[in-house]
Design an enzyme around this catalytic site. Structure first.
Site, PDB file in Angstrom:
ATOM      1  N   LYS A  59       0.958  -1.477   0.369  1.00  0.00           N
ATOM      2  CA  LYS A  59       0.022   0.247   0.193  1.00  0.00           C
ATOM      3  C   LYS A  59       1.018   1.382   0.321  1.00  0.00           C
ATOM      4  O   LYS A  59       0.533   2.155  -0.584  1.00  0.00           O
ATOM      5  CB  LYS A  59      -1.119  -0.175   0.689  1.00  0.00           C
ATOM      6  CG  LYS A  59      -1.830  -0.992   1.416  1.00  0.00           C
ATOM      7  CD  LYS A  59      -2.679  -1.186   0.028  1.00  0.00           C
ATOM      8  CE  LYS A  59      -3.972  -0.439  -0.088  1.00  0.00           C
ATOM      9  NZ  LYS A  59      -4.225  -0.969  -0.891  1.00  0.00           N
ATOM     10  N   SER A 276      -3.681 -12.607   4.171  1.00  0.00           N
ATOM     11  CA  SER A 276      -3.695 -12.291   2.410  1.00  0.00           C
ATOM     12  C   SER A 276      -2.638 -12.826   0.906  1.00  0.00           C
ATOM     13  O   SER A 276      -2.758 -13.476   0.217  1.00  0.00           O
ATOM     14  CB  SER A 276      -4.031 -10.635   1.839  1.00  0.00           C
ATOM     15  OG  SER A 276      -3.000  -9.961   1.832  1.00  0.00           O
TER      16      SER A 276
END
Ligand SMILES: Cc1ncc(COP(=O)(O)O)c(C=O)c1O
Length: 314
Positions: A59, A276
């Site tokens: 991110k 994830s």
């Protein structure tokens, strides 16, 4: 006459000192060699190690681009506070970049995010605004929107779910890096969906470079899942940047299979990934089993160190 001695630089990779923000991107591509032993020897599986970003996750890339574009457009001025909703990794990226560029940062996140994230944000000096844990990441999104509506002059809200610069960051950096690191040989790309920025931006650029590359989006199989950062689209607020028709395939992966593969990767390759990442590797290996040859690339959004308090490891 003796020739003058020349001081050769010791490190060729980075010759000059740089800002922490300049270190975002250019992450390594790791080849998996043990966990792949049951698949065809002509199938190569690679993972982009995104925890090598200075904020510890994928991110950092969209946070940097959204903030820089905000400054460029004049929307983010020095008197404004950077505010957005995030389940954690984007929050840490905003907090790091905010500190580096000297902006105040406020983050809206569900009360039940783990202690590692809360402590990291506090360390960077960001303010956390908690939303209802039962409403998950969608509750945080709604809360952030309300704050922005009520205080529009106070906040710069990048809105990672709807900001085209989120996928734009991956279009400009993640995809060309993968293309270069595989020498243009990539045949399959897989990424998990949260905001969908990683999948959308990377896939779009890869398809331009070679339309035959198959792009596979990964979602949690369950509405109530343990894959932090990922979204089960059928039961969520669908991000404005997500265009399902651009995925060749959408794979649904269970939390159980993701956690199992996360542990297998740790044991077999020494790679400690987050939840994830487990889903990404599971889906990549399932794909690999169906092929005779190919070059598969997936993205590992963060490292397992971010989830130690979840108690999965003992
Ligand atoms: C751990 C983790 N995995 C996956 C994702 C999904 O990435 P994207 O938002 O680019 O879809 C995120 C996003 O925050 C994340 O934090």
């Amino acid at each position: 006459m003796q020739s003058p001695s020349v001081d050769k630089p010791q490190h060729t990779r980075r010759k000059r000192a740089v800002s922490i923000v300049d270190l975002i991107g250019n992450t390594p591509l790791v080849k998996l060699s043990n966990i792949t032993k049951d698949i065809s020897p002509k199938v190569e599986v690679y993972a982009k190690a995104e925890w090598f970003n200075p904020g510890g996750s994928v991110k950092d890339r969209p946070a940097k681009k959204m903030i820089f574009e905000g400054i460029k457009s004049g929307e983010l001025t020095k008197d404004k506070i950077i505010m957005d909703s995030s389940s954690g990794n984007t929050a840490i990226a905003y907090a790091m970049i905010g500190a580096a560029l000297q902006y105040e940062v406020e983050l809206v996140m569900p009360l039940n995010v783990n202690i590692e994230r809360k402590k990291a944000l506090a360390a960077y000096g960001a303010t956390i605004i908690y939303s209802d844990p039962l409403e998950g990441s969608d509750g945080a999104i709604m809360h952030a929107r309300k704050l922005k509506e009520e205080n529009s002059d106070k906040y710069f809200m990048p809105d990672q779910y709807n900001n085209p610069h989120n996928p734009g960051s991956h279009y400009e950096t993640t995809a060309p890096e993968i293309w270069e690191q595989t020498g243009g040989r990539i045949t399959h790309f897989l990424a998990g969906l949260g905001t969908s920025g990683t999948f959308m931006g990377t896939s779009r650029r890869l398809k331009e470079l070679n339309p035959d590359i198959e792009v596979i989006a990964i979602q949690p199989a369950e509405a109530l899942h343990g894959l932090e950062g990922m979204k089960h689209m059928p039961t969520s607020l669908v991000p404005g940047i997500y265009k399902e028709q651009e995925a060749d395939i959408v794979e649904f992966v269970s939390t159980e299979n993701s956690y199992r593969v996360m542990k297998e990767l740790l044991d077999s390759e020494g790679i400690f990934i987050g939840h994830s990442g487990g889903a990404a590797i599971y889906a990549a290996l399932e794909k690999a089993k169906t092929l005779d040859e190919g070059v598969i690339v997936t993205v590992l959004p963060d490292a397992g160190f971010r989830y130690l308090s979840d108690g999965l490891w003992w």
